[in-house]
Scaffold this motif. Structure first.
Motif, PDB file in Angstrom:
ATOM      1  N   GLU A 212       0.826  -1.205   0.000  1.00  0.00           N
ATOM      2  CA  GLU A 212       0.000   0.000   0.000  1.00  0.00           C
ATOM      3  C   GLU A 212       0.859   1.253   0.000  1.00  0.00           C
ATOM      4  OE1 GLU A 212      -3.794   2.087   0.187  1.00  0.00           O
ATOM      5  OE2 GLU A 212      -2.934   0.263  -0.680  1.00  0.00           O
ATOM      6  N   ARG A 213       1.967   1.207   0.704  1.00  0.00           N
ATOM      7  CA  ARG A 213       2.893   2.344   0.713  1.00  0.00           C
ATOM      8  C   ARG A 213       3.429   2.597  -0.694  1.00  0.00           C
ATOM      9  NH1 ARG A 213       7.810   4.548  -0.831  1.00  0.00           N
ATOM     10  NH2 ARG A 213       8.924   5.556   0.868  1.00  0.00           N
ATOM     11  N   SER A 214       3.838   1.527  -1.378  1.00  0.00           N
ATOM     12  CA  SER A 214       4.369   1.665  -2.735  1.00  0.00           C
ATOM     13  C   SER A 214       3.303   2.204  -3.685  1.00  0.00           C
ATOM     14  CB  SER A 214       4.894   0.322  -3.239  1.00  0.00           C
ATOM     15  OG  SER A 214       6.011  -0.097  -2.481  1.00  0.00           O
ATOM     16  N   ARG A 215       2.078   1.715  -3.543  1.00  0.00           N
ATOM     17  CA  ARG A 215       1.000   2.174  -4.419  1.00  0.00           C
ATOM     18  C   ARG A 215       0.739   3.662  -4.243  1.00  0.00           C
ATOM     19  NH1 ARG A 215      -4.129   3.567  -4.592  1.00  0.00           N
ATOM     20  NH2 ARG A 215      -4.415   3.445  -2.338  1.00  0.00           N
ATOM     21  N   LEU A 216       0.674   4.102  -3.002  1.00  0.00           N
ATOM     22  CA  LEU A 216       0.393   5.507  -2.730  1.00  0.00           C
ATOM     23  C   LEU A 216       1.540   6.410  -3.178  1.00  0.00           C
ATOM     24  CD1 LEU A 216      -1.167   5.112   0.827  1.00  0.00           C
ATOM     25  CD2 LEU A 216      -2.372   5.862  -1.234  1.00  0.00           C
ATOM     26  N   ALA A 217       2.776   5.963  -2.981  1.00  0.00           N
ATOM     27  CA  ALA A 217       3.934   6.796  -3.320  1.00  0.00           C
ATOM     28  C   ALA A 217       4.171   6.875  -4.816  1.00  0.00           C
ATOM     29  CB  ALA A 217       5.181   6.260  -2.621  1.00  0.00           C
ATOM     30  N   GLN A 218       3.830   5.811  -5.551  1.00  0.00           N
ATOM     31  CA  GLN A 218       4.128   5.766  -6.986  1.00  0.00           C
ATOM     32  C   GLN A 218       2.947   6.198  -7.848  1.00  0.00           C
ATOM     33  OE1 GLN A 218       5.640   1.822  -7.850  1.00  0.00           O
ATOM     34  NE2 GLN A 218       6.992   1.878  -6.085  1.00  0.00           N
ATOM     35  N   SER A 219       1.829   6.527  -7.229  1.00  0.00           N
ATOM     36  CA  SER A 219       0.650   6.913  -7.983  1.00  0.00           C
ATOM     37  C   SER A 219       0.812   8.309  -8.587  1.00  0.00           C
ATOM     38  CB  SER A 219      -0.573   6.887  -7.056  1.00  0.00           C
ATOM     39  OG  SER A 219      -1.699   7.430  -7.705  1.00  0.00           O
ATOM     40  N   PHE A 220       0.071   8.546  -9.669  1.00  0.00           N
ATOM     41  CA  PHE A 220       0.041   9.880 -10.266  1.00  0.00           C
ATOM     42  C   PHE A 220      -1.119  10.710  -9.719  1.00  0.00           C
ATOM     43  CE2 PHE A 220       1.934   7.408 -13.921  1.00  0.00           C
ATOM     44  CZ  PHE A 220       3.226   7.875 -13.718  1.00  0.00           C
ATOM     45  N   GLU A 221      -1.894  10.133  -8.783  1.00  0.00           N
ATOM     46  CA  GLU A 221      -3.113  10.788  -8.316  1.00  0.00           C
ATOM     47  C   GLU A 221      -2.839  12.088  -7.567  1.00  0.00           C
ATOM     48  OE1 GLU A 221      -5.776   8.204  -6.180  1.00  0.00           O
ATOM     49  OE2 GLU A 221      -5.127   6.462  -7.344  1.00  0.00           O
ATOM     50  N   TYR A 222      -1.655  12.241  -6.998  1.00  0.00           N
ATOM     51  CA  TYR A 222      -1.401  13.423  -6.181  1.00  0.00           C
ATOM     52  C   TYR A 222      -0.525  14.460  -6.881  1.00  0.00           C
ATOM     53  CZ  TYR A 222       3.178  11.299  -5.125  1.00  0.00           C
ATOM     54  OH  TYR A 222       4.439  10.752  -5.221  1.00  0.00           O
ATOM     55  N   ASN A 223      -0.141  14.212  -8.138  1.00  0.00           N
ATOM     56  CA  ASN A 223       0.784  15.116  -8.816  1.00  0.00           C
ATOM     57  C   ASN A 223       0.244  16.531  -8.952  1.00  0.00           C
ATOM     58  OD1 ASN A 223       2.744  13.228  -9.070  1.00  0.00           O
ATOM     59  ND2 ASN A 223       2.686  13.069 -11.289  1.00  0.00           N
ATOM     60  N   TYR A 224      -1.058  16.644  -9.226  1.00  0.00           N
ATOM     61  CA  TYR A 224      -1.612  17.989  -9.441  1.00  0.00           C
ATOM     62  C   TYR A 224      -1.434  18.859  -8.201  1.00  0.00           C
ATOM     63  CZ  TYR A 224      -5.726  16.521  -6.734  1.00  0.00           C
ATOM     64  OH  TYR A 224      -6.554  16.090  -5.740  1.00  0.00           O
ATOM     65  N   GLY A 225      -1.589  18.272  -7.016  1.00  0.00           N
ATOM     66  CA  GLY A 225      -1.430  19.049  -5.793  1.00  0.00           C
ATOM     67  C   GLY A 225       0.018  19.285  -5.430  1.00  0.00           C
ATOM     68  N   ASP A 226       0.903  18.441  -5.953  1.00  0.00           N
ATOM     69  CA  ASP A 226       2.327  18.609  -5.689  1.00  0.00           C
ATOM     70  C   ASP A 226       2.924  19.658  -6.632  1.00  0.00           C
ATOM     71  OD1 ASP A 226       4.753  17.801  -4.298  1.00  0.00           O
ATOM     72  OD2 ASP A 226       5.370  16.930  -6.210  1.00  0.00           O
ATOM     73  N   PHE A 227       2.508  19.618  -7.894  1.00  0.00           N
ATOM     74  CA  PHE A 227       3.019  20.558  -8.880  1.00  0.00           C
ATOM     75  C   PHE A 227       2.427  21.960  -8.709  1.00  0.00           C
ATOM     76  CE2 PHE A 227       3.535  16.771 -11.988  1.00  0.00           C
ATOM     77  CZ  PHE A 227       4.732  16.436 -11.385  1.00  0.00           C
TER      78      PHE A 227
END
Length: 414
Positions: A212-227
């Motif tokens: 689950e850690r790997s899935r959450l860290a490698q997902s593209f789902e959070y990129n918009y909030g990071d960028f």
């Protein structure tokens, strides 16, 4: 009233865009930045490139813009280098300048804002963590100490596959058994512990949390909030889930492994002839005041992520490529049968006498890289990169590295 608020919001947004463009122009005069696709305000190149920053897409961009180019992903600037010379410049020649790692909102959660070794800022803490981890993990002495355990785990995989009659006719999902092997290899080194079977409840819980850690860290789902930080409030649910997974993992590491080893150390002292596992060395460093309790847990976190799954992926790909290339499999089997004898297991000292096996492994790592882009590097201060191309670099740039088509090819035996 609503129209007035909307007008102020739009004016503020326009002012922010113009200010960002003005500052970018001023900074651009200090260095000549690498070429790249034309960015749009706020989003940069994100709408053009998308989330999928894989090496194939970056290869297409490198063909257009050259071996070094710039991507503006929202407020993040990423330099992509795609040649061995530039990669050597980042990793070796300017290894200190580009020694830090770029982090994001999710990795800040999973690493305690850089309390681990991989994502800590380059400096005294980085050097201290690197030194503490070198002795128990990255020396030839460790290889010799634990090689018999690794060989026993590999032999157990072969025996388990043989015991399953369906393997010869229906096939088998080898990943599950290889995963147990890799966990046992690393947990022997870290804690002098192993799991008896794939159904071990603690193994299942650990594997699920790590996955689950790997899935959450490698997902593209959070990129918009990071960028784009102004969109970060929409990530609250995602970041809350990341924190919950992080807390559960660290608590599991502490309760079942670190504290258990502490209890064993307090009741049974090791003499000089007994082998210390990795956590013994790390806890000694903590007792000396070199690191704290959180650092200990984040080191364990790093090893659970970096040492297990990546190696497993490489083994899987190696087996898959041999299955899909029976002629190479036959040549490799011929070398093993000739040098070692039919059915004899490969051991650590044998590897230097098996050049074709070494070539197969290197070609697998070249063709099926576990992390094609490596973990991005970052410079903390203004630096120059690719001077012969007339390029410079701002501080805080993330540097992706990839290069396709280089490496050792498999050389057919005569």
């Amino acid at each position: 009233m609503d129209l007035l608020l909307l007008e102020k919001t739009l004016l503020g947004l326009l002012a922010a865009i113009l200010g960002a463009i003005f500052i970018s122009k001023l900074r651009g005069k200090r260095f000549k930045l690498p070429p790249g696709p034309i960015p749009v305000p706020i989003f940069g190149n994100w709408l053009q490139v998308g989330d999928d920053l894989n090496h194939r897409n970056l290869t297409d961009l490198a063909k257009k813009f050259g071996e070094i180019f710039l991507l503006r992903m929202g407020q993040r600037n990423l330099v992509v280098v795609s040649s061995p010379d530039l990669a050597k410049d980042v990793l070796h020649t300017q290894g200190v300048e580009f020694g830090s790692r770029t982090r994001n909102v999710v990795f800040d959660i999973f690493t305690g804002k850089g309390q681990d070794m991989v994502f800590t800022v380059y400096g005294e803490h980085w050097r201290k963590m690197r030194r503490i981890m070198t002795v128990p993990f990255f020396t030839n002495k460790v290889v010799q100490q634990y090689r018999f355990g690794w060989e026993a785990e590999a032999a157990a995989v072969v025996e388990d596959v043989k015991k399953n009659p369906a393997s010869a006719t229906e096939g088998t999902v080898l990943r599950r058994r290889l995963q147990l092997m890799m966990y046992n290899n690393m947990f022997r080194i870290m804690f002098d512990r192993r799991f008896e079977s794939e159904d071990d409840p603690l193994f299942l819980k650990l594997k699920a949390l790590n996955g689950e850690r790997s899935r959450l860290a490698q997902s593209f789902e959070y990129n918009y909030g990071d960028f784009i930080p102004i969109l970060r409030p929409f990530l609250r649910g995602y970041l809350k889930l990341c924190k919950e997974v992080k807390d559960k993992r660290l608590q599991l590491f502490k309760d079942y492994f670190v504290d258990e080893r502490k209890k064993l150390g307090s009741t049974k002292s090791l003499d000089n002839n007994q082998i210390k596992c990795a956590i013994d060395h790390i806890l000694e460093a903590k007792d000396k005041g070199e690191i704290n309790e959180d650092n200990v847990l984040y080191i364990v976190e790093n090893i659970n992520v970096a040492a297990i799954e990546t190696t497993l992926w490489s083994i899987e790909w190696g087996i898959a490529e041999l299955v899909n290339h029976p002629e190479i499999q036959a040549k490799l089997r011929h070398e093993l049968d000739t040098k070692l004898g039919p059915g004899v297991q490969v051991t650590e000292p044998d590897i230097q006498n098996l050049p074709y096996l070494q070539a197969v492994i290197k070609e697998t790592l070249r063709l099926r890289m576990a992390i094609p882009l490596l973990v991005p590097h970052m410079n903390l201060h203004d630096a120059k990169l690719g001077e012969r191309l007339g390029c410079g670099s701002y501080k805080g740039l993330g540097v992706f590295m990839f290069w396709i088509g280089f490496g050792l090819k498999i050389i057919p035996q005569s």
